[in-house]
Design an enzyme around this catalytic site. Sequence first.
Site, mmCIF file in Angstrom:
data_model
loop_
_atom_site.group_PDB
_atom_site.id
_atom_site.type_symbol
_atom_site.label_atom_id
_atom_site.label_comp_id
_atom_site.label_asym_id
_atom_site.label_seq_id
_atom_site.Cartn_x
_atom_site.Cartn_y
_atom_site.Cartn_z
ATOM 1 N N ARG A 21 -11.485 0.785 8.884
ATOM 2 C CA ARG A 21 -11.149 -0.590 9.275
ATOM 3 C C ARG A 21 -12.373 -1.376 9.723
ATOM 4 O O ARG A 21 -12.281 -2.570 9.946
ATOM 5 C CB ARG A 21 -10.124 -0.584 10.413
ATOM 6 C CG ARG A 21 -8.761 -0.148 9.966
ATOM 7 C CD ARG A 21 -7.809 -0.187 11.138
ATOM 8 N NE ARG A 21 -6.567 0.473 10.787
ATOM 9 C CZ ARG A 21 -5.396 -0.113 10.771
ATOM 10 N NH1 ARG A 21 -5.291 -1.372 11.098
ATOM 11 N NH2 ARG A 21 -4.322 0.552 10.447
ATOM 12 N N ARG B 224 11.329 -6.623 5.121
ATOM 13 C CA ARG B 224 11.214 -5.217 5.530
ATOM 14 C C ARG B 224 11.746 -5.040 6.949
ATOM 15 O O ARG B 224 12.383 -4.038 7.261
ATOM 16 C CB ARG B 224 9.750 -4.771 5.429
ATOM 17 C CG ARG B 224 9.530 -3.306 5.728
ATOM 18 C CD ARG B 224 8.137 -2.867 5.361
ATOM 19 N NE ARG B 224 7.175 -3.203 6.408
ATOM 20 C CZ ARG B 224 5.877 -2.948 6.328
ATOM 21 N NH1 ARG B 224 5.367 -2.391 5.243
ATOM 22 N NH2 ARG B 224 5.067 -3.264 7.320
ATOM 23 N N LYS C 173 0.821 -1.215 0.000
ATOM 24 C CA LYS C 173 0.000 0.000 0.000
ATOM 25 C C LYS C 173 0.855 1.266 0.000
ATOM 26 O O LYS C 173 0.584 2.192 -0.743
ATOM 27 C CB LYS C 173 -0.950 0.016 1.200
ATOM 28 C CG LYS C 173 -1.990 -1.082 1.194
ATOM 29 C CD LYS C 173 -2.927 -0.990 2.378
ATOM 30 C CE LYS C 173 -2.254 -1.025 3.720
ATOM 31 N NZ LYS C 173 -1.619 -2.298 4.086
ATOM 32 N N ARG D 111 11.540 -2.068 12.672
ATOM 33 C CA ARG D 111 10.234 -2.257 13.307
ATOM 34 C C ARG D 111 10.166 -3.671 13.872
ATOM 35 O O ARG D 111 10.210 -4.643 13.116
ATOM 36 C CB ARG D 111 9.111 -2.060 12.285
ATOM 37 C CG ARG D 111 8.885 -0.618 11.898
ATOM 38 C CD ARG D 111 7.789 -0.461 10.883
ATOM 39 N NE ARG D 111 6.560 -1.163 11.255
ATOM 40 C CZ ARG D 111 5.445 -1.082 10.546
ATOM 41 N NH1 ARG D 111 5.397 -0.356 9.458
ATOM 42 N NH2 ARG D 111 4.380 -1.747 10.936
ATOM 43 N N ARG E 32 -0.831 -10.497 12.919
ATOM 44 C CA ARG E 32 -1.310 -9.274 12.258
ATOM 45 C C ARG E 32 -2.107 -9.621 11.005
ATOM 46 O O ARG E 32 -3.125 -8.984 10.715
ATOM 47 C CB ARG E 32 -0.123 -8.374 11.884
ATOM 48 C CG ARG E 32 0.498 -7.684 13.080
ATOM 49 C CD ARG E 32 1.818 -7.025 12.753
ATOM 50 N NE ARG E 32 1.706 -6.037 11.690
ATOM 51 C CZ ARG E 32 2.743 -5.654 10.935
ATOM 52 N NH1 ARG E 32 3.934 -6.183 11.112
ATOM 53 N NH2 ARG E 32 2.571 -4.747 10.006
#
Length: 190
Positions: free
Chosen positions: A89, A128, A14, A134, A146
Amino acid sequence: MLNLVLFGPPGAGKGTQSEKLINKYKLIHLSTGDILRSEISMGTDLGLEAKKLMDQGLLVPDEVVIGMISNKLDSHKEANGFIFDGFPRTVAQAEALDKLLQSKNSLIAGMIALVVNDEELEKRLLNRGKNSGRPDDANPEVIRKRIVEYNSKTAPVANYYKDQNKFTSINGIGTVDEIFNSICAVIDSF
């Protein structure tokens, strides 16, 4: 005005696609996380209210988030449109967003969902995680959780837009440009 909901699980691409869409269509990117941080740093009434709740470990209520989105829309009246990222959401948020946009004589043109299988998502997020720092992108167990959370909570939102004939899914596997061209073909059909 071209208002899009860009939809997809973590790691679907995204962010990458949003940047390209913003440049091509001259859209404003609205990420609810960015909006919350901005309102808090500016010390607005809504930002102070949100900070108080967040400091208590509570979720910011939809009406506060919608108020912040309304402020962003009002501060960019000259915009060609907006990309909504991370919002809505829930169906309640989608309904509230529709009401807000209607009050401003606008609407969501469509929801575009990037579809990527769970195995590829996990691979992308772990990759990533090596560079992003992160922690949620570095732990396979957290990543799977997630993805399950996304799949279980957001499917009703996709159905909400399907019921309005505003939902399109795009294969999120391929080169960045192939995926971008597929998204642009959908947008140009609006």
